[in-house]
Design a protein around this motif. Sequence first.
Motif, short mmCIF file in Angstrom:
data_model
loop_
_atom_site.label_atom_id
_atom_site.label_comp_id
_atom_site.label_asym_id
_atom_site.label_seq_id
_atom_site.Cartn_x
_atom_site.Cartn_y
_atom_site.Cartn_z
N VAL A 42 8.08 36.58 -12.36
CA VAL A 42 7.88 35.21 -12.85
C VAL A 42 8.87 34.30 -12.11
O VAL A 42 10.03 34.68 -11.90
N ASP A 43 8.40 33.11 -11.73
CA ASP A 43 9.25 32.18 -10.99
C ASP A 43 10.24 31.52 -11.95
O ASP A 43 9.90 30.59 -12.70
N ILE A 44 11.47 32.00 -11.93
CA ILE A 44 12.48 31.52 -12.89
C ILE A 44 12.74 30.03 -12.70
O ILE A 44 12.79 29.27 -13.67
N GLU A 45 12.88 29.59 -11.45
CA GLU A 45 13.20 28.17 -11.22
C GLU A 45 12.11 27.26 -11.76
O GLU A 45 12.38 26.25 -12.40
N ILE A 64 12.27 27.15 -15.51
CA ILE A 64 13.42 26.36 -15.97
C ILE A 64 13.11 24.87 -15.84
O ILE A 64 13.46 24.08 -16.74
N THR A 65 12.43 24.50 -14.77
CA THR A 65 12.06 23.09 -14.60
C THR A 65 11.16 22.65 -15.75
O THR A 65 11.39 21.61 -16.37
N ILE A 66 10.16 23.48 -16.08
CA ILE A 66 9.27 23.15 -17.19
C ILE A 66 10.08 23.05 -18.49
O ILE A 66 9.91 22.12 -19.28
N ALA A 67 11.00 23.99 -18.68
CA ALA A 67 11.82 23.99 -19.90
C ALA A 67 12.64 22.71 -20.00
O ALA A 67 12.69 22.07 -21.05
#
Length: 385
Positions: free
Chosen positions: A151-154, A157-160
């Motif tokens: 899963v693309d962590i970055e 995190i942007t969505i979060a």
Amino acid sequence: MKFATKAIHAGIEPDPSTGAIMTPIFQTSTFAQPTVGQNKGFEYARSSNPTRQTLEKSFAALEEAKHGFAFSSGMAAIDTVMKLLKPNDEVICGQDIYGGSYRLFVKVYEEIGIKFHFIDMQDEEVVKNTLNSQTKMIWIETPSNPLLQIVDIEKMITIAKENNLISVVDNTFATPYLQNPIIMGADIAMHSATKYLGGHSDVVMGALMLNDDKLAERIYFIQKSCGAVPSPFDCFLVLRGIKTLHLRVDASCRNATKIADFLVNHEKVENVYFAGLKTHKGHELAKKQMRQFGGMISFDLKNDTQENASIFLENTKIFVLAESLGGVESLACYPAMMTHASIPVEKRHEIGITDSLIRLSVGCEDVDDLIEDLEEALTKVTLQK
Ligand code: P1T
């Protein structure tokens, strides 16, 4: 400090009272107080214990986080994170996650009114389409258990951040040596320290690492109030395990890469799930967000039956059939009836946990012996139904 130095030294000082280089096991439940309202930093061992405190500093250092917390299991760490939520809150999480996490989410937290969306988090659009005004948390497990999806962590995190969600990464499979969610901006990194951090299959423990002081205050409050803390002896074992984390993970990654190549070329093997393979969907992403591809491999058989998987699992000699992972010794697991038995069969099949899926935790033995072991077990497996 570079990682190897941190793993061996970070958070660890010689014991001030004796000079002992190794952190003593403070096997005490309570601490003498000279007078009411005074103490030497410790009152009662559920709240705090010097052995655990040292380990928690080491945990924080490994993820370059400000705060570290140790729990009596990985599940206790996850449980603590879920206690940050309230009824009617919603969580977005992957559909391929550890079966125990799935069970906790569905059978405990859905019962008290928290809703979980198990979706394909490899697809950013699916994640965005699942958001609503009740979404409060995004739970990321990468590489995932047992299909090793990335899963693309970055991106998550942007969505979060855009939606004011708490972002949590279960970093168990990667370890802090290969992937650092906190540096990438995640709110919380979580580990089953039972696995690579402990490293020797002799302890059950969980860890949380984070930067935010207010969040840390709440986590500490839940830790001491609910009391799922590890024993001083277990803390000692994990402190000892962490000193060789980088050496063990390097060896496992080296071995796993060779084993994945062997399995891909085997006529009885259907799919091999390992992000180090160029054919793996998450290969490029794993190259970007991880330093190596890890020591876990899953594969299934051309003749996709439970009987066939059983034949394989009964015939390995070095790979022991057992739950868990991340120890120096290689293990093999049958997710459908072991780690992921709590996932309904239709759902299991839908996400790709087939009847012959076998998960390998590749240890630190000689890789030639490991391949020979797999080869011999595969000769017993049938090719046709
Ligand atoms: O077993 P425990 O220390 O409580 O950790 C739970 C846990 C959390 N997250 C992930 C990704 C995990 O793999 C686990 C535990 N997993 C196994 C026991 C297993 O064999 O997959």
